[in-house]
Design a protein around this motif. Structure first.
Motif, short mmCIF file in Angstrom:
data_model
loop_
_atom_site.label_atom_id
_atom_site.label_comp_id
_atom_site.label_asym_id
_atom_site.label_seq_id
_atom_site.Cartn_x
_atom_site.Cartn_y
_atom_site.Cartn_z
N PHE A 1 5.11 -0.73 8.66
CA PHE A 1 5.30 -0.95 7.13
C PHE A 1 4.28 0.38 6.33
O PHE A 1 3.39 0.83 7.14
N SER A 2 4.44 0.32 4.95
CA SER A 2 3.57 1.35 4.28
C SER A 2 2.54 1.28 4.57
O SER A 2 1.87 0.25 4.18
N GLY A 3 1.83 2.33 5.11
CA GLY A 3 0.42 2.63 5.08
C GLY A 3 -0.06 2.12 6.36
O GLY A 3 -1.44 2.04 6.68
N LYS A 4 0.57 1.45 7.21
CA LYS A 4 0.20 1.02 8.69
C LYS A 4 -0.67 2.00 9.34
O LYS A 4 -1.60 1.61 10.01
N CYS B 1 0.98 -1.21 0.00
CA CYS B 1 0.13 -0.01 -0.13
C CYS B 1 1.03 1.28 0.02
O CYS B 1 1.96 1.29 0.34
N ASP B 2 0.23 2.31 -0.27
CA ASP B 2 1.00 3.59 -0.07
C ASP B 2 0.52 4.09 1.09
O ASP B 2 0.06 3.53 2.02
N ASP B 3 0.90 5.46 1.57
CA ASP B 3 0.97 5.69 3.08
C ASP B 3 -0.47 6.01 3.45
O ASP B 3 -0.75 5.99 4.63
N HIS C 1 -11.15 6.35 -5.80
CA HIS C 1 -11.31 5.26 -6.86
C HIS C 1 -10.57 4.01 -6.61
O HIS C 1 -10.68 2.97 -7.27
N ASP C 2 -9.65 4.06 -5.64
CA ASP C 2 -8.79 2.98 -5.31
C ASP C 2 -9.39 2.41 -3.97
O ASP C 2 -10.27 2.85 -3.53
N HIS C 3 -8.90 1.25 -3.45
CA HIS C 3 -9.31 0.76 -1.99
C HIS C 3 -8.16 0.14 -1.30
O HIS C 3 -7.32 0.16 -1.62
N THR C 4 -8.64 0.06 -0.27
CA THR C 4 -7.45 -0.54 1.11
C THR C 4 -8.10 -2.13 0.80
O THR C 4 -8.90 -2.80 0.62
N PRO C 5 -6.88 -2.72 1.76
CA PRO C 5 -7.13 -4.25 1.79
C PRO C 5 -8.26 -4.82 2.85
O PRO C 5 -9.05 -5.61 2.25
N TYR C 6 -8.67 -3.67 3.56
CA TYR C 6 -10.01 -4.03 4.38
C TYR C 6 -11.42 -3.90 3.47
O TYR C 6 -12.18 -4.70 3.43
#
Length: 421
Positions: free
Chosen positions: A284-287, A100-102, A264-269
């Motif tokens: 980690f990135s995006g934590k 992920c990004d930040d 318009h993008d998404h997160t893992p959740y």
């Protein structure tokens, strides 16, 4: 810019297997993936789909991006980049992962192969070398090398796949568990086989130097002549992966660095991949963003839908009641499933409406006339198709009830397989 646009204006590169695939692609149905020419279908997408489910088929994954990450800091670098704990990946094992990004938005998904304590291979659908080099910045002992063009990779999927590999001479392959990696001496070099795939069925992926690609293809097809082996393309792949509930970039999600609109993008959740996020490991990135989302909840969630009727829900809008007063989501992928005998879909739903009724607006053309219907959709928790043989170790020896051979199919045969007692 998508994975194909990066190579716009260039002559398509040819897979190491292209010479054999061109002979079999009687429809001349080709597309482009990461600059490589690859097959949409060879003969008929439904026929190829049934080969995956009833015998076995091969799918060219040479265009998939492959990166060798090595050095003393390789594990630390990957652990800082991806959301799951890389330290928990065992030697000679494969793990699915996302990074992920930040803002906690997914850049891409892929697989990590742990080949040694200081050597890994990362595979993904789109070029990622720039992000990998940024992620490696500051580490003293690390090397990131693009090996996409050096390795030939072929996916072998279906119930007869293990029997074919045994007949090919890969002794002990039946002992490989899901996500295991095994190495075999092969014509003076090394053949790596992972029990992985994108179909939800029993299957393997074969990795070899490109110089031995055609040799491996010929020996694999000779071994599979009595086991229904056939090539399959992207369309059949998409059918199989949807039944398994697997997500596809540019269909179920956009990569965070390539969207025009921020959300318009998404997160893992949101993509129902929270099981890939380990908030207990170091930074980690995006934590930070994912910690907040876990605490406050997600705005969207990708769900599996079983829809009444047999009209596929491609491009459909989802409402919270039969009168279509308010849209609460949209379908990302859809099909009529031949294996499940159901109208299935993946859909992105606003979280506050997950417990209510979901109605799907469907459209269908008949004799050039459009028809509209609203059908009830039911959320399913488990994959639509994931047979026990997908994880059985050792897998049963399946054999089709006909002798296929290496020739092109001449009729659309829906075959069935049975275990050998």
């Amino acid at each position: 810019m998508n994975a194909t646009d990066r190579f716009a204006g260039e002559r398509p590169r040819l897979s190491p297997f292209h010479e054999r695939q061109e002979e079999l692609n009687i429809r001349d149905a080709w597309s482009i993936w990461n600059g490589y020419k690859f097959a949409d279908c060879y003969y008929d997408a439904e026929y190829e789909y049934f080969c995956i489910r009833n015998s076995c088929g091969t799918y060219d994954i040479c265009p998939m991006q492959k990166y060798e990450i090595s050095g003393r800091d390789a594990e630390a670098m990957l652990n800082r980049m991806v959301t799951r704990d890389v330290k928990k990946i065992g030697l000679n094992r494969v793990a699915y992962c996302v990074w992920c990004d930040d803002n906690g938005r997914i850049i891409d998904d892929g697989t990590i192969f742990k080949l040694a304590s200081d050597r890994f291979m990362l595979t993904c659908g789109s070029p990622c070398v720039a992000w990998l080099r940024m992620a490696a910045f500051g580490y003293a002992d690390i090397s990131v090398r693009d090996v996409t063009d050096e390795l030939a990779a072929l996916s072998l999927q279906g119930p007869t796949s293990c029997a074919v590999l045994k007949k090919m001479g890969l002794t002990g392959i039946e002992n490989a568990k899901a996500f295991d990696i095994m190495q075999f001496p092969y014509h003076g070099e090394n053949l790596m086989v992972s029990r992985t795939g994108f179909t939800g069925d029993l299957g393997y992926e074969l990795w070899i130097s490109r110089d031995l690609a055609l040799t491996m293809w010929d020996e694999l097809y000779a071994a599979g002549a009595d086991y229904g082996i056939q090539p399959y393309g992207e369309t059949a792949t998409n059918m199989a992966r949807l039944e398994a509930g697997f997500i596809m970039p540019y269909m179920d999600f956009y990569e965070a660095l390539k969207t025009v609109h921020f959300e318009h993008d998404h997160t893992p959740y949101e993509l129902n991949l929270g099981w890939l996020v380990d908030l207990d490991k170091p930074h980690f990135s995006g934590k930070r963003a994912l910690v907040e989302e876990k605490k406050n909840g997600s705005r969207w969630k990708l769900v599996k839908l079983d829809i009444v009727g047999n009209w596929p829900a491609d491009g459909s809008i989802i409402y919270n009641n039969e009168n279509c007063d308010k849209d609460v989501g949209y379908v990302t992928s859809a099909m009529w499933s031949p294996a499940v005998k159901a109208n299935i879909a993946l859909a992105m739903i606003r979280s506050e409406h997950l417990d209510g009724e979901l109605w799907v607006e469907l459209y269908k053309y008949k004799d050039l006339r459009p028809y509209r219907r609203v059908a009830l959709g039911t959320i399913r928790e488990k994959p639509f198709w994931m047979p026990p043989r997908a994880r059985a170790t050792p897998p049963a020896d399946y054999c089709p009830r006909f002798r296929s051979g290496y020739s092109r199919p001449t009729t659309r045969r829906r075959i069935c397989v049975q275990p050998i007692s």
